[in-house]
Design a protein around this motif. Structure first.
Motif, PDB file in Angstrom:
ATOM      1  N   ALA A 157      -5.442   8.618   2.031  1.00 56.31           N
ATOM      2  CA  ALA A 157      -6.094   7.304   2.033  1.00 56.31           C
ATOM      3  C   ALA A 157      -5.131   6.263   1.495  1.00 56.31           C
ATOM      4  CB  ALA A 157      -7.364   7.337   1.185  1.00 56.31           C
ATOM      5  N   TYR A 158      -5.344   5.008   1.916  1.00 57.85           N
ATOM      6  CA  TYR A 158      -4.536   3.914   1.400  1.00 57.85           C
ATOM      7  C   TYR A 158      -4.951   3.578  -0.028  1.00 57.85           C
ATOM      8  CZ  TYR A 158      -3.155   2.887   6.240  1.00 57.85           C
ATOM      9  OH  TYR A 158      -2.651   2.955   7.509  1.00 57.85           O
ATOM     10  N   VAL A 159      -3.952   3.325  -0.871  1.00 60.42           N
ATOM     11  CA  VAL A 159      -4.189   2.834  -2.229  1.00 60.42           C
ATOM     12  C   VAL A 159      -3.158   1.753  -2.523  1.00 60.42           C
ATOM     13  CG1 VAL A 159      -5.162   5.002  -3.108  1.00 60.42           C
ATOM     14  CG2 VAL A 159      -2.686   4.600  -3.244  1.00 60.42           C
ATOM     15  N   LYS A 160      -3.496   0.855  -3.416  1.00 57.05           N
ATOM     16  CA  LYS A 160      -2.554  -0.195  -3.782  1.00 57.05           C
ATOM     17  C   LYS A 160      -1.354   0.399  -4.509  1.00 57.05           C
ATOM     18  CE  LYS A 160      -6.021  -3.852  -4.216  1.00 57.05           C
ATOM     19  NZ  LYS A 160      -6.735  -4.755  -5.156  1.00 57.05           N
ATOM     20  N   ARG A 161      -0.178  -0.082  -4.152  1.00 60.32           N
ATOM     21  CA  ARG A 161       1.042   0.364  -4.812  1.00 60.32           C
ATOM     22  C   ARG A 161       1.055  -0.159  -6.246  1.00 60.32           C
ATOM     23  NH1 ARG A 161       5.857  -0.772  -1.168  1.00 60.32           N
ATOM     24  NH2 ARG A 161       4.708   0.849  -0.030  1.00 60.32           N
ATOM     25  N   ARG A 162       1.448   0.687  -7.171  1.00 57.86           N
ATOM     26  CA  ARG A 162       1.374   0.326  -8.581  1.00 57.86           C
ATOM     27  C   ARG A 162       2.757   0.226  -9.217  1.00 57.86           C
ATOM     28  NH1 ARG A 162      -3.717   0.395 -10.726  1.00 57.86           N
ATOM     29  NH2 ARG A 162      -5.325   1.122  -9.268  1.00 57.86           N
ATOM     30  N   LEU A 202       0.818  -1.210   0.000  1.00 59.15           N
ATOM     31  CA  LEU A 202       0.000   0.000   0.000  1.00 59.15           C
ATOM     32  C   LEU A 202       0.852   1.261   0.000  1.00 59.15           C
ATOM     33  CD1 LEU A 202      -2.636  -0.985   2.728  1.00 59.15           C
ATOM     34  CD2 LEU A 202      -2.875  -1.188   0.234  1.00 59.15           C
ATOM     35  N   ASP A 203       0.312   2.307  -0.594  1.00 55.02           N
ATOM     36  CA  ASP A 203       0.826   3.660  -0.478  1.00 55.02           C
ATOM     37  C   ASP A 203      -0.281   4.539   0.088  1.00 55.02           C
ATOM     38  OD1 ASP A 203       3.451   3.309  -1.483  1.00 55.02           O
ATOM     39  OD2 ASP A 203       2.688   3.292  -3.540  1.00 55.02           O
ATOM     40  N   VAL A 204       0.067   5.744   0.479  1.00 57.39           N
ATOM     41  CA  VAL A 204      -0.915   6.723   0.948  1.00 57.39           C
ATOM     42  C   VAL A 204      -1.007   7.835  -0.079  1.00 57.39           C
ATOM     43  CG1 VAL A 204      -1.529   8.355   2.767  1.00 57.39           C
ATOM     44  CG2 VAL A 204      -0.448   6.165   3.356  1.00 57.39           C
ATOM     45  N   ARG A 205      -2.234   8.100  -0.527  1.00 59.47           N
ATOM     46  CA  ARG A 205      -2.456   9.164  -1.501  1.00 59.47           C
ATOM     47  C   ARG A 205      -3.702   9.941  -1.084  1.00 59.47           C
ATOM     48  NH1 ARG A 205      -2.970   6.671  -6.980  1.00 59.47           N
ATOM     49  NH2 ARG A 205      -0.750   6.208  -6.567  1.00 59.47           N
ATOM     50  N   ASP A 206      -3.551  11.240  -0.966  1.00 59.91           N
ATOM     51  CA  ASP A 206      -4.661  12.107  -0.556  1.00 59.91           C
ATOM     52  C   ASP A 206      -5.288  11.631   0.749  1.00 59.91           C
ATOM     53  OD1 ASP A 206      -4.337  13.663  -2.870  1.00 59.91           O
ATOM     54  OD2 ASP A 206      -5.642  12.335  -4.023  1.00 59.91           O
TER      55      ASP A 206
END
Length: 340
Positions: free
Chosen positions: A205-210, A199-203
């Motif tokens: 919130a957690y999002v899947k790392r791409r 996971l990464d954090v964007r804005d």
């Protein structure tokens, strides 16, 4: 190659609880405290080591098969709330159960940190055509989660989450021997899996790392109780053995009783793998065991003497086993034992 990992499934004795459990995810009842945790999960391939710890324990009574798991997780995350959504798109905990141990008619259950459930039945493994029955439900299932930290809140460090599950025998018996719950000393094939996404954090919130070149999410990690030797949970022959005991947890130790015919099943399974490879190359099944290198397969404490019958699109292989048994396997993965 599917034969590379030695055949050494996990084995455990599942004890009874003296009283029904309250399914709240806390795991604080005396029966749970009297039950040992499993060894930490390993990578699904049996080689790599997970970066986070996972462990599991089991109990049973006349109504339910109970499963509890503890998952180390610094960033507890889940998004799916609809039952029978594809839960492994979140981080999850999974249960696989093959009551007959024949690789057909087995169950799959997935739970995320929100307690959302996906349950289904497989008529056969996907490699053998399935299908998966998504409409099948474990009616009366109870599942609860406790988060040790915060859910979906970046910026802090969580400890993880625990999940507690009660699956009623009234449903699990559907594909069981005699269509009934297990008896003392009977064994079912079971495995447990954990899907973990980077996971990464964007804005906020957690999002899947791409993956930068493709923009697609990086592949998930798969950590399991009993290693599969391939990134494929749908190889029930690799699942562990759960032996049920009438003893109450914490009162006595019941020894695990090995069924030596499992050694013969594995020897035939190796020939099944080779038949699949032969068919993929030649468009037909080998009619001669020599073409499969059967002479190089050995069974501890037994002379392995397989036989093969082939038709245009099917085959059956069999071999004498221990204690008057004959073990059989066919092209759709089904394995069974007959006795004279």
């Amino acid at each position: 190659m599917l034969e590379t990992l030695p055949f050494a499934p996990q084995r455990v004795v599942c004890y009874r609880t003296a009283s029904p459990l309250v399914i709240d995810g806390r795991l604080d009842e005396p029966a749970w405290r009297a039950t040992a945790w499993s060894e930490p999960f390993v990578d699904i391939d049996g080689v790599q080591q997970p970066r986070l710890a996972t462990r599991v324990k089991m109990l049973w009574d006349d109504r339910f098969f109970y499963v509890a798991a503890e998952l180390e997780e610094p960033d507890v995350w889940a998004t799916l709330t609809e039952r029978d959504a594809v839960i492994f798109q979140d981080n999850d905990f999974e249960v696989f159960i093959d009551p007959q141990g024949d690789t057909h008619a087995y169950y799959e259950l997935e739970v995320n940190a929100l307690g959302t459930v996906w349950d289904l039945m497989l008529i056969r493994p996907y490699r053998d055509g399935g299908p998966a029955i998504h409409a099948w439900d474990i009616a009366g299932i109870q599942a609860a989660v406790q988060v040790r930290g915060t859910l979906n809140r970046p910026g802090d460090r969580d400890e993880g989450w625990t999940v507690e599950i009660a699956m009623p025998w009234s449903i699990l018996r559907e594909a069981a021997p005699g269509r009934r719950p297990p008896r003392d000393r009977e064994q079912w094939r079971v495995n447990f899996s954990r899907v973990q996404w980077a996971l990464d954090v964007r804005d906020g919130a957690y999002v899947k790392r791409r993956d930068s070149p493709t923009g697609k999410p990086l592949p998930e990690d798969n950590w399991v109780w009993s290693p599969q030797g391939a990134i494929n949970m749908h190889m029930p022959e690799r699942w562990g053995f759960v032996q049920f005991s009438d003893a109450t947890a914490g009162t006595k130790v019941t020894p695990f009783a090995e069924d030596r015919n499992e050694r013969v099943k594995w020897a035939l399974r190796r020939l099944y793998y080779r038949q699949r490879e032969f068919n993929a190359r030649h468009g037909r099944y080998a009619a001669d065991l020599a073409a499969l290198g059967a002479a190089g397969i050995e069974v501890e404490d037994l002379e392995f003497r397989p036989a093969l019958e082939v038709t245009g699109s099917m085959y059956e292989m069999s071999a004498p086993g221990f204690d008057g048994a004959t073990v059989h396997i066919r092209q759709d993965s089904l394995v069974w034992v007959t006795r004279r």
